[in-house]
Design an enzyme around this catalytic site. Structure first.
Site, PDB file in Angstrom:
ATOM      1  N   ASP A  37       0.815  -1.210   0.000  1.00 13.28           N
ATOM      2  CA  ASP A  37       0.000   0.000   0.000  1.00 13.28           C
ATOM      3  C   ASP A  37       0.854   1.268   0.000  1.00 13.28           C
ATOM      4  O   ASP A  37       1.847   1.351   0.737  1.00 13.28           O
ATOM      5  CB  ASP A  37      -0.853  -0.035   1.280  1.00 13.28           C
ATOM      6  N   GLU A  73       1.299  -0.599  -5.026  1.00  9.60           N
ATOM      7  CA  GLU A  73       0.333   0.461  -5.300  1.00  9.60           C
ATOM      8  C   GLU A  73       1.032   1.805  -5.322  1.00  9.60           C
ATOM      9  O   GLU A  73       1.370   2.358  -4.272  1.00  9.60           O
ATOM     10  CB  GLU A  73      -0.769   0.496  -4.228  1.00  9.60           C
TER      11      GLU A  73
HETATM   12  C1  GLC Z   1      -3.932   3.349  -0.216  1.00 16.74           C
HETATM   13  C2  GLC Z   1      -5.228   2.602   0.001  1.00 16.74           C
HETATM   14  C3  GLC Z   1      -6.253   3.562   0.489  1.00 16.74           C
HETATM   15  C4  GLC Z   1      -5.779   4.128   1.822  1.00 16.74           C
HETATM   16  C5  GLC Z   1      -4.403   4.760   1.671  1.00 16.74           C
HETATM   17  C6  GLC Z   1      -3.790   5.033   2.999  1.00 16.74           C
HETATM   18  O1  GLC Z   1      -4.031   4.286  -1.218  1.00 16.74           O
HETATM   19  O2  GLC Z   1      -5.610   1.944  -1.172  1.00 16.74           O
HETATM   20  O3  GLC Z   1      -7.509   2.957   0.644  1.00 16.74           O
HETATM   21  O4  GLC Z   1      -6.680   5.071   2.270  1.00 16.74           O
HETATM   22  O5  GLC Z   1      -3.516   3.919   0.986  1.00 16.74           O
HETATM   23  O6  GLC Z   1      -3.419   3.830   3.612  1.00 16.74           O
END
Ligand code: GLC
Ligand code: MG
Length: 569
Positions: free
Chosen positions: A230, A294
């Site tokens: 993440d 991500e």
């Molecule tokens: C990522 C997740 C999102 C979350 C953020 C902070 O972007 O996909 O849902 O709010 O990280 O952890």
């Protein structure tokens, strides 16, 4: 059907080599099982509730894994299920090695994993390294200055301007407002690139890095097949804490898009950190673990992740790059750009259809075009990433300000929440037409069920050969067609408004996707423009296109209804 092939193959593998025409390859199956497949994201709060509290849970997920087996995906990625006060619904973790009671317990995850593995489905956990919850015990110790926890978070003295205390610099949170929060006890500010209650962890601390490695190994020991990482690009910030440059003077002072992220995101150290986790995982032996990263960033910085251990640097072009204003040519350019940037060698492309942070495909492109992105993700080489509900054409659910629970929506306030809230794409999965769409026995659920559930639900769609589910089942299966897993790939404009993707493999008919970007019918001589046979069969077609499946079409004079898409083979 194709999964069975793999299973049977695994059993007979020792006795006889698979036939060369078989899409199954025994060695690849265990090594890089993710190649040429779809991975399915589950948002645990919203998939299946087993205990009637209106919130999804692990036992619920386990009870419905057969759906994923039927759909034919290779693995599931669970958004975070760890101990959490749920400020950001699990992306704020208070214990990296335990399960939140809302979702169940460690034993429940073990059962889920065992069941998934028995169905030949892999299990991917969400790994949230950038921050913890402010309820993590580390944070309390950090506030107290106890070693080595004192350096687990990013602390900084205040700036005193004209005698008043101010944050150390201009950095803004992704969730709006200053990225700094004053702590009275420690008499310092701490950094939070997301919510106030999500303090950023400090990767310049070796002790912290070791803790996080131990947590990774904890899950590996429990049979997990990999991690989705993440917000990876936020893990490091500038060591000199320099101000980010203002680039959009017109935006409100609290809007993060006002600033470039020069000193808070995409720092070069990020890649080295990822490599340490790749090396750690590889050193464990056993089956190879998948890492999905991500990061919303530029193409070169995205591609760079391949070289530091990411198997799936999420390609978000269909989620944020392109939209319903984009032309067929825009699509062609973006797809070609990605493909041409792919590193040479054994790397695999990926195409994200949707996720829990963005409006659903049906909202981004219109319900008439809801299947098109899935079709592209299917026919293009590599991995497709689905978000729960894509396969039944779920739509965004309008949520009032009063019912808004997403922290990003809440922090935007009543006038702006609709633009920022992620609640609409997170409503419960629609299983059938019973109470709460079969998601929960409770008539009230943590977010309301979409009112369209009487017709848009898995049970109804299974009975309907013209449903989104029927389309997606074919799209997932298509990943194993030899022309798709092994063939060459071309993206061609059949006309200015008809995008096509052609996958060719000698000795088998090509697989061809055609998408009409106009809302009016277009007739095209696809045979001539795309150099394909004059007749091909319809493999699948978008819901609403009225193109029947399994019929032969004359490709020399092919009429595509408005907004229709079709795959021929
Ligand atoms: C990522 C997740 C999102 C979350 C953020 C902070 O972007 O996909 O849902 O709010 O990280 O952890
Ligand atoms: Mg529950």
């Amino acid at each position: 059907m194709l999964r069975e092939t793999v299973l049977v193959c695994a059993i007979i593998g020792a006795l006889s080599a698979p036939q060369s025409s078989s899409p199954c390859s025994c060695s690849d199956e265990t090594e890089e099982w993710w190649r040429d497949s779809f991975i399915y994201q589950i948002y645990p709060r919203s998939w299946k509730d087993s205990d009637g509290d209106g919130i999804g849970d692990l036992n619920g997920i386990t009870s419905k894994l057969s759906h994923l087996k039927d759909l034919g995906v290779s693995g599931l990625w669970l958004s975070p299920v760890f101990t959490s006060p749920m400020v950001d619904f699990g992306y704020d973790i208070a214990n990296f090695t335990d399960i939140d009671p809302i979702y169940g317990n460690l034993d429940g995850l073990t059962k889920l994993t065992a069941k998934a593995h028995s169905l030949n489905l892999k299990v991917i956990l969400d790994w949230v390294p950038n921050h913890s919850s402010d309820e993590h015990p580390w944070f309390a110790k950090s506030i107290e200055g106890i070693k080595p926890y004192d350096e687990y978070y990013v602390w900084k003295d205040a700036l005193i301007v004209n005698g008043t205390r101010q944050p150390p610099n201009n950095w803004l949170s992704v969730f709006l407002g200053s990225a700094w929060e004053w702590n009275e006890r420690r008499q310092q500010y701490y950094l939070h690139q997301f919510a106030v209650r999500q303090p950023d962890l400090n990767y310049r601390s070796a002790a912290l890095r070791k803790e996080m490695e131990d947590a990774i190994l904890f899950w590996v020991a429990r049979g997990i097949d990999g991690f989705r990482i993440d917000s990876l690009a936020y893990v490091y910030e500038d060591a000199k804490f320099r101000d980010n440059p203002v680039v959009n003077y017109g935006l409100p002072a609290d809007d993060p898009d006002r600033l470039a992220t020069t000193y808070t995101k995409d720092l070069p150290e990020t890649y080295d950190l990822l490599q340490t986790w790749r090396d750690l995982l590889d050193a464990q032996g056993g089956s190879k673990k998948i890492l999905l990263t991500e990061v919303y960033t530029t193409l070169p910085l995205q591609i760079k992740y391949y070289h530091y251990g990411s198997n799936v640097p999420f390609n978000f072009m269909f989620v944020v790059g392109l939209n319903n204003q984009s032309t067929a040519l825009d699509f062609k350019r973006s797809i070609d750009e990605w493909t041409n940037s792919m590193p040479k060698g054994d790397y695999v492309a990926n195409w994200v259809v949707d996720n829990h942070d963005n409006k659903r495909t049906s909202a981004r492109f219109g319900i008439q075009r809801a299947d098109q992105i899935g079709m592209l993700a299917s026919i293009l080489p590599g991995i497709g990433v689905l978000y729960n509900g894509d396969e039944i054409g779920m739509e965004d659910t309008p949520i009032s300000w009063k019912d808004t629970v997403d922290t990003q929506g809440c922090s935007a306030g009543p006038d702006r929440y609709a633009q920022y809230s992620r609640d609409p794409e997170r409503t419960p999965f629609q299983w059938d037409n019973s109470t709460s769409a079969g998601f929960s026995t409770s008539p009230t659920t943590w977010l309301p069920v979409n009112s369209n559930y009487k017709t848009v639900n898995l049970e109804a769609e299974k009975l309907d050969p013209r449903s989104h589910y029927s389309v997606f089942k074919k799209l997932v299966a298509a990943k194993k067609l030899p022309a798709i897993s092994k063939g060459s790939s071309e993206v061609i404009l059949a006309t200015e408004n008809v995008l096509s993707v052609i996958r060719r493999l000698s000795d088998s008919p090509p697989v061809v996707l055609l998408i009409n970007f106009l809302n009016t019918p277009v007739t095209v001589d696809a045979a001539a423009w795309l150099n394909i046979p004059q007749t091909l069969r319809v493999y699948t077609s978008s819901v609403g296109s009225r193109i029947p499946t399994d019929v032969e079409l004359n490709t020399t004079k092919l009429t595509l209804p408005g907004a229709a898409s079709v795959i021929l083979h």
